[in-house]
Scaffold this active site. Structure first.
Site, PDB file in Angstrom:
ATOM      1  N   LYS A 147       0.491  -1.133   0.061  1.00  0.00           N
ATOM      2  CA  LYS A 147      -0.074   0.156  -0.094  1.00  0.00           C
ATOM      3  C   LYS A 147       0.191   1.143   0.085  1.00  0.00           C
ATOM      4  O   LYS A 147       2.489   0.640   0.217  1.00  0.00           O
ATOM      5  CB  LYS A 147      -1.011  -0.076   1.409  1.00  0.00           C
ATOM      6  CG  LYS A 147      -0.506  -0.084   2.870  1.00  0.00           C
ATOM      7  CD  LYS A 147      -1.388  -0.588   3.590  1.00  0.00           C
ATOM      8  CE  LYS A 147      -2.042  -1.558   3.826  1.00  0.00           C
ATOM      9  NZ  LYS A 147      -2.957  -1.616   3.462  1.00  0.00           N
ATOM     10  N   ARG A 148       0.580   2.460  -0.221  1.00  0.00           N
ATOM     11  CA  ARG A 148       0.669   3.740  -0.458  1.00  0.00           C
ATOM     12  C   ARG A 148       1.913   3.875   1.531  1.00  0.00           C
ATOM     13  O   ARG A 148       1.150   3.545   2.326  1.00  0.00           O
ATOM     14  CB  ARG A 148       0.107   4.889  -0.216  1.00  0.00           C
ATOM     15  CG  ARG A 148       0.020   5.293  -1.585  1.00  0.00           C
ATOM     16  CD  ARG A 148       1.228   5.392  -2.710  1.00  0.00           C
ATOM     17  NE  ARG A 148       1.818   6.750  -1.984  1.00  0.00           N
ATOM     18  CZ  ARG A 148       1.968   7.837  -3.149  1.00  0.00           C
ATOM     19  NH1 ARG A 148       0.949   7.729  -4.311  1.00  0.00           N
ATOM     20  NH2 ARG A 148       2.016   9.033  -2.863  1.00  0.00           N
ATOM     21  N   LYS A 155      -1.075   4.118   7.883  1.00  0.00           N
ATOM     22  CA  LYS A 155      -1.181   2.776   7.489  1.00  0.00           C
ATOM     23  C   LYS A 155       0.171   1.867   8.486  1.00  0.00           C
ATOM     24  O   LYS A 155      -0.087   0.652   8.356  1.00  0.00           O
ATOM     25  CB  LYS A 155      -0.312   2.475   6.344  1.00  0.00           C
ATOM     26  CG  LYS A 155      -1.951   3.296   5.744  1.00  0.00           C
ATOM     27  CD  LYS A 155      -1.382   3.257   4.392  1.00  0.00           C
ATOM     28  CE  LYS A 155      -2.678   4.555   3.112  1.00  0.00           C
ATOM     29  NZ  LYS A 155      -3.859   3.600   2.792  1.00  0.00           N
ATOM     30  N   THR A 187      -8.658  -0.868   0.339  1.00  0.00           N
ATOM     31  CA  THR A 187      -9.515  -2.298  -0.767  1.00  0.00           C
ATOM     32  C   THR A 187      -8.435  -2.987  -1.656  1.00  0.00           C
ATOM     33  O   THR A 187      -8.732  -4.228  -1.489  1.00  0.00           O
ATOM     34  CB  THR A 187      -9.522  -1.374  -2.558  1.00  0.00           C
ATOM     35  OG1 THR A 187      -8.440  -0.156  -2.904  1.00  0.00           O
ATOM     36  CG2 THR A 187     -10.996  -0.672  -2.282  1.00  0.00           C
ATOM     37  N   LYS A 206      -8.207  -7.656  -2.202  1.00  0.00           N
ATOM     38  CA  LYS A 206      -7.448  -7.792  -3.509  1.00  0.00           C
ATOM     39  C   LYS A 206      -7.318  -9.592  -2.035  1.00  0.00           C
ATOM     40  O   LYS A 206      -7.258 -10.683  -3.248  1.00  0.00           O
ATOM     41  CB  LYS A 206      -6.723  -7.689  -3.551  1.00  0.00           C
ATOM     42  CG  LYS A 206      -7.229  -6.411  -5.117  1.00  0.00           C
ATOM     43  CD  LYS A 206      -6.684  -4.917  -4.932  1.00  0.00           C
ATOM     44  CE  LYS A 206      -7.099  -3.773  -5.442  1.00  0.00           C
ATOM     45  NZ  LYS A 206      -6.457  -2.739  -5.050  1.00  0.00           N
TER      46      LYS A 206
END
Ligand code: 26Q
Length: 788
Positions: free
Chosen positions: A519-520, A525, A627, A631
Site C-alpha cells: 500500500k502507499r 498505515k 481495497t 484483493k
C-alpha cells in the site's frame, strides 16, 4: 470476433504498419497490432454504447485519478479471447507474456484512483451507463527505484511506446478559461470493455494544449517566444500527477488541474446534453455526477457559472439543478487531506467561478440564519470562512448525497468529521462500502485459482456474480480441495519468487509464509509497526523466547510521497532491518525481509495471488476503507489487521475466527489517546525497548545526517517517544498496539504449521469475498444515488 479472424487482424495490422509477421515483430509492434485489432473490433459497439449512454440517464465519474494498470490482458480477457490469442501466438513461437513492460497507465496514486478504475470495469460489465472523466497526465505516478535503501523517483513516461488504447477526439476539444490564460482541452477516449456484454464504457481523459498552435508560423521573434511560453504553460497543466496521497498541498498548479478537467468535462457534458434535449431544464434528470473526493468540487461553482452566465438561468433554478446533479464521495477522515484553498488565490485564478463560490456561500449563510443557527456554527460549516474555501463543505451543501466508503468510515463521518452536516441533512448521507473487480483481481491475476473455482462451481458465473463463491464454503473441510488450493498458492508463491529474483534481485523461499504489506507508505498505515514487530520477533528468536517459529518472508511494497521525509525514512529502515536479519546466520531460513521496488497495479497482481497473510494494520479510525485488503482476501489470504475501514466488514463476512484481529478499537482509542504516554511502555517493557532501541543505537545506517538535522531513524524514534511540534508522541499508537500486534502475528505464524487448518481459514476468506466485488458497490450507487 472469432479467434482465427482476430489473429488475421493482428497479422494484417503488423504487415501493413511494420512490414513484419508475428514471428519477427518486436514486442512493441505485437502489442500495437493487438491493440489495433481490439480497437477495430469494438469500435462499432463503443460508438453505440456512447450514443446509448447519452440518450438515457447517465452517470459521470469525475476523478483526478484513474489507476488503470495494464490494458492488454484485461481487454483480451473481457473480450473472452485471451487464452485463444495466447495460444495462437504460441503457435508462432511468441507469447502474451512478452507484452509485460510496454504499457501501464498509472494515472493515480493509490486506492482512490484504483477504485475509479474498478468502478468503470464493473459498470461496463453490468450495462450501467457510467463514464469516467479525468486528466491525461503525460507522467503518471513516478517509477520508484530503491538505491542504497533509499527511494528514488523517476519520471513515468507511460506513452513512450505510443498509446494505442486511446482515441484522440479533436472535434470534442473545448477551451478552458483562467483569469489570464486560455488553454485547449483535447479529449482522449479509452474504451472500457464490459466483460461478456456489448456495452463499452468510456473514459475521457483531457490533455492540455496551447489554444493557438498557428502562432508558431509567425517568424516574428517576439510572438514566437510568447507562443512558446503559452505552449509550455498550457502543457504544464496536464504534465504530471501530484504524487501525494492523503495529504493536501495548496499549490496553484493543482487548482489549475482541478479546474481544467472539471470545466472541460462539464462543458462537454452540457454540450452533449443540449444537442439532444435542446434545454437545460431537464439536465439533472439526464445527468448525475459523482465527485471522487473533493478534487473535482470546483465543478460545482463552474456548473453554476455555466447555467447562469452562459445559459442565462436564474440563480435559484441553477442552484436547484446543480444540487440535484452532484454527489460527493469522501475518501478520508484525515483533516490534512480535506482540501482548502486560499480565497485570494482562487479569486486571482478564477474570478468568475469564485464569484459563484461567494454567492453559494451567501445563500448558505442566509439559509442557516433562517434556521436560527448561531454565528459559530455558520462559520464552521460555511463554504467560505477565514479567507478560505473549504471544498468538503461546499460539496456536502451543494449535492444530493454524500457517502463514505466503508461502514465504519461512514459512521465516523456522521459522528465526527461531518457531524454538523449530518445533523443538518441526515437524509443525504449514505454508505457505499468499496469493492474491487474480480475480473482483474482474480480471473486475470490468478488463473490457477480461477480454474479451481470454475471447476468446483461447474461454470465461471462468478466472474460476473461474485456472491457465488459462497457456494464453495461446503468444501471448507474437504481435504482434497484444500490440498489443491494449497498447491495453487504454492504455485503463485513460486511465480512471485521468480519475479522478485529478476525484478529485485532478491532470493525468497516459496516454502516460507508470505506475509505481505502492500500500500502507499504513510504513517497512519503503520509500516513502522510491521518493521518494529520484525525486530521484536528477530530478537525473540535469537534469545530463545520465541520458539518453533514458522519460517516467514516479510514482503513490503510501497511508494512514499517524494517530499514525505518520515515515510522515506521508514523505507530506508525496512531495508536496513532486511540487511540485519537476512545476513544473520542465527535466523537464516527463519526470517527474510524484502522491500520490492516500484510497487504498482501490475506488481500487485502478482503479490496478492501469492500472499498467505495480508497486513492491514492502520490505526483504528484512520483508513477509510482500504481495497488491497479485499484483493488479498479474494485470493485466499487471512487478514492480520485492526478493526479499521473495510477490515471490519471483512471479519464480519469471513468470521473473526478466520482472521487475526488485534489492537485498540476506535472507541478505545478515544479514551486512551488523551492520556497516552508511550514512554511508560517503552521504559517498562524490555522487549519493546529492545526493538525500538535499534532506531537509535547507531547500528543501522540511516544514510548519514544532513548538516543541521538529526538522523532520520532518530527522528522516527523521537516522533514515537517525544512527539513533534505538530503532534503528540506516537500519534498513531504504534507502541500502544505493538504487543497485541506481535501476539496476533505469532498466533498466525503458529497456526500456519497446521497446513490444513490454516488453508481452511484462507479458503473461507476467499469464499466470503463476494460482498467486496465492485459490481455490488456500483449497483448500489446506481440504484440509491444515481437513480439510473
Ligand atoms: C490532495 C490535494 C493535493 C494533492 C493531492 C491530494 C490527494 C491526492 C490523492 C489527496 C488524497 C488522495 C488519495 C486518497 C486515497 O487514495 N484515499 C483512499 O481511498 C480509498 C478508496 O476509497 C480507500 O480505500 C482508502 O482507505 C483511502 O485512503
Amino acid at each position: 470476433m472469432d479467434r482465427s479472424n482476430f489473429i488475421r487482424e493482428i497479422e494484417s495490422g503488423l504487415n501493413s504498419k511494420f512490414g513484419r509477421g508475428i514471428e519477427n515483430a518486436t514486442p512493441v509492434q505485437l502489442h500495437d497490432s493487438i491493440a489495433g485489432a481490439v480497437m477495430r473490433d469494438i469500435s462499432g459497439r463503443w460508438n453505440k454504447s456512447v450514443e446509448k449512454h447519452l440518450s438515457g440517464r447517465r452517470a459521470c465519474y469525475l476523478s483526478m485519478e484513474f489507476l488503470m494498470g495494464r490494458a492488454v490482458y484485461n481487454n483480451l480477457l473481457c473480450l473472452g479471447i485471451k487464452d485463444e490469442v495466447d495460444g495462437l501466438l504460441k503457435e508462432h513461437g511468441r507469447s502474451l507474456s512478452e507484452l509485460e513492460e510496454i504499457e501501464d497507465a498509472a494515472l493515480g496514486n493509490g486506492g482512490l484512483g484504483r477504485l475509479a478504475a474498478c468502478f468503470l470495469d464493473s459498470a461496463a460489465a453490468h450495462d450501467i451507463p457510467l463514464d469516467g472523466y479525468g486528466i491525461r497526465y503525460k507522467y503518471g505516478i513516478f517509477r520508484q527505484a530503491i538505491e542504497n535503501g533509499f527511494q528514488r523517483e523517476y519520471a513515468d513516461d507511460w506513452q513512450k511506446y505510443g498509446d494505442p488504447w486511446s482515441k484522440r477526439r479533436d472535434s470534442d476539444a473545448v477551451e478552458v478559461v483562467y483569469a489570464d490564460e486560455t488553454v485547449r482541452a483535447v479529449p482522449y477516449d479509452m474504451p472500457i470493455i464490459g466483460y461478456g456484454t456489448e456495452n463499452v464504457g468510456n473514459l475521457r481523459l483531457w490533455q492540455a494544449e496551447a489554444v493557438n498552435e498557428f502562432d508558431f508560423a509567425k517568424f516574428d521573434c517576439g510572438s514566437y517566444a510568447e507562443a512558446v511560453a503559452a505552449k509550455t504553460s498550457a502543457e504544464n497543466i496536464s504534465m504530471v500527477l501530484y504524487p501525494n496521497d492523503n495529504c493536501e498541498e495548496g499549490k496553484i498548479l493543482r487548482l489549475k488541474q482541478e479546474y481544467f478537467f472539471s470545466a472541460a468535462s462539464l462543458a462537454d457534458i452540457v454540450k452533449k446534453h443540449i444537442e439532444r434535449s435542446g434545454t437545460l431544464d431537464n439536465f439533472a434528470d439526464k445527468v448525475t455526477i459523482q465527485l471522487n473526493d473533493t478534487h473535482p468540487v470546483i465543478a460545482i461553482p463552474e456548473l453554476m457559472r455555466l447555467l447562469c452566465d452562459v445559459y442565462g438561468m436564474d440563480f435559484e433554478r441553477a442552484f436547484e439543478i446543480t444540487r440535484k446533479t452532484f454527489n460527493y464521495t469522501n475518501h478520508t477522515i484525515m483533516q490534512e487531506a480535506l482540501e482548502k484553498w486560499s480565497a485570494a488565490l482562487m479569486e486571482r485564478l478564477l474570478p468568475r467561478v469564485y464569484a459563484y463560490v461567494l454567492m453559494i456561500n451567501e445563500r448558505f449563510i442566509k439559509e442557516m440564519y433562517a434556521l436560527g443557527k448561531d454565528r459559530e456554527f455558520i462559520r464552521r460549516l460555511a463554504p467560505v470562512s477565514d479567507s478560505t474555501v473549504k471544498m468538503a463543505d461546499m460539496a456536502v451543501y451543494m449535492s444530493s448525497y454524500t457517502n463514505g466508503v466503508a461502514k465504519i468510515h461512514t459512521d465516523i463521518l456522521k459522528a465526527d468529521t461531518l457531524k454538523d452536516w449530518y445533523g443538518l441533512y441526515p437524509e443525504r448521507f449514505q454508505n457505499k462500502t468499496n469493492g474491487i473487480t474480480q475480473r482483474r483481481w482474480l480471473a486475470l491475476c490468478n488463473e490457477e485459482l480461477s480454474a479451481l473455482i470454475t471447476r468446483l462451481l461447474g461454470n465461471d458465473g462468478w466472474i460476473k456474480d461474485l456472491d457465488r463463491l459462497a457456494q464453495l464454503k461446503k468444501y471448507a473441510d474437504d481435504e482434497d480441495v484444500l490440498r489443491e488450493f494449497m498447491a495453487v498458492k504454492e504455485t503463485k508463491k513460486r511465480q512471485l519468487a521468480d519475479f522478485i529474483r529478476v525484478h529485485d534481485g532478491a532470493e525468497i523461499d516459496p516454502g516460507t509464509v508470505f506475509d505481505i504489506q502492500i500500500k502507499r507508505l504513510h504513517e497512519y498505515k503503520r509500516q513502522l509497526l510491521n518493521a518494529l514487530s520484525i525486530l521484536y520477533i528477530y530478537y525473540g528468536i535469537k534469545d530463545g523466547s520465541i520458539k518453533d517459529f514458522t519460517p516467514t518472508t516479510y514482503i513490503f511494497g510501497a511508494k512514499s510521497a517524494p517530499g514525505y521525509r518520515r515515510a522515506k525514512a521508514v523505507i530506508k529502515l525496512i531495508g536496513e532491518i532486511g540487511k540485519l536479519v537476512n545476513s544473520d546466520p542465527e535466523t537464516k531460513g527463519l526470517i527474510k525481509v524484502v522491500f520490492v521496488q516500484n510497487y504498482n497495479v501490475s506488481y500487485a497482481e502478482k503479490l496478492v495471488a501469492a500472499a498467505d497473510i495480508s497486513e492491514q494494520i492502520s490505526t483504528a479510525g484512520t483508513e477509510a476503507s482500504g481495497t488491497g485488503n479485499m484483493k488479498l482476501m479474494l485470493n485466499g489470504a487471512v487478514t492480520l489487521g485492526t478493526l479499521d475501514g473495510a477490515n471490519v466488514e471483512i471479519a464480519e463476512e469471513a468470521g473473526e475466527e478466520n482472521e487475526y484481529i488485534f489492537g485498540a478499537r476506535v472507541d478505545e482509542l478515544k479514551k486512551i489517546m488523551p492520556e497516552y504516554d508511550p514512554r511508560k511502555l517503552v521504559f517498562s517493557d524490555e522487549k519493546i525497548n529492545r526493538a525500538l532501541d535499534k532506531l537509535i543505537d547507531g547500528s543501522l545506517d540511516d544514510g548519514g545526517v544532513p548538516s543541521g538535522q538529526e538522523g532520520s531513524f532518530k527522528e522516527l524514534y523521537k516522533a514515537l517517544t517525544d512527539g513533534a511540534s505538530w503532534h503528540v508522541p506516537d500519534h498513531y499508537y504504534v507502541i500502544g498496539d505493538l504487543n497485541s500486534y506481535v501476539e496476533a502475528k505469532l498466533k498466525a505464524n503458529a497456526d500456519y504449521r497446521d497446513g490444513l487448518a490454516f488453508a481452511k481459514k484462507c479458503w473461507l476468506n476467499m469464499c466470503s469475498a463476494g460482498k467486496f466485488s465492485s459490481d455490488r458497490t456500483v449497483k448500489d450507487y446506481a440504484e440509491n444515488i444515481w437513480k439510473l
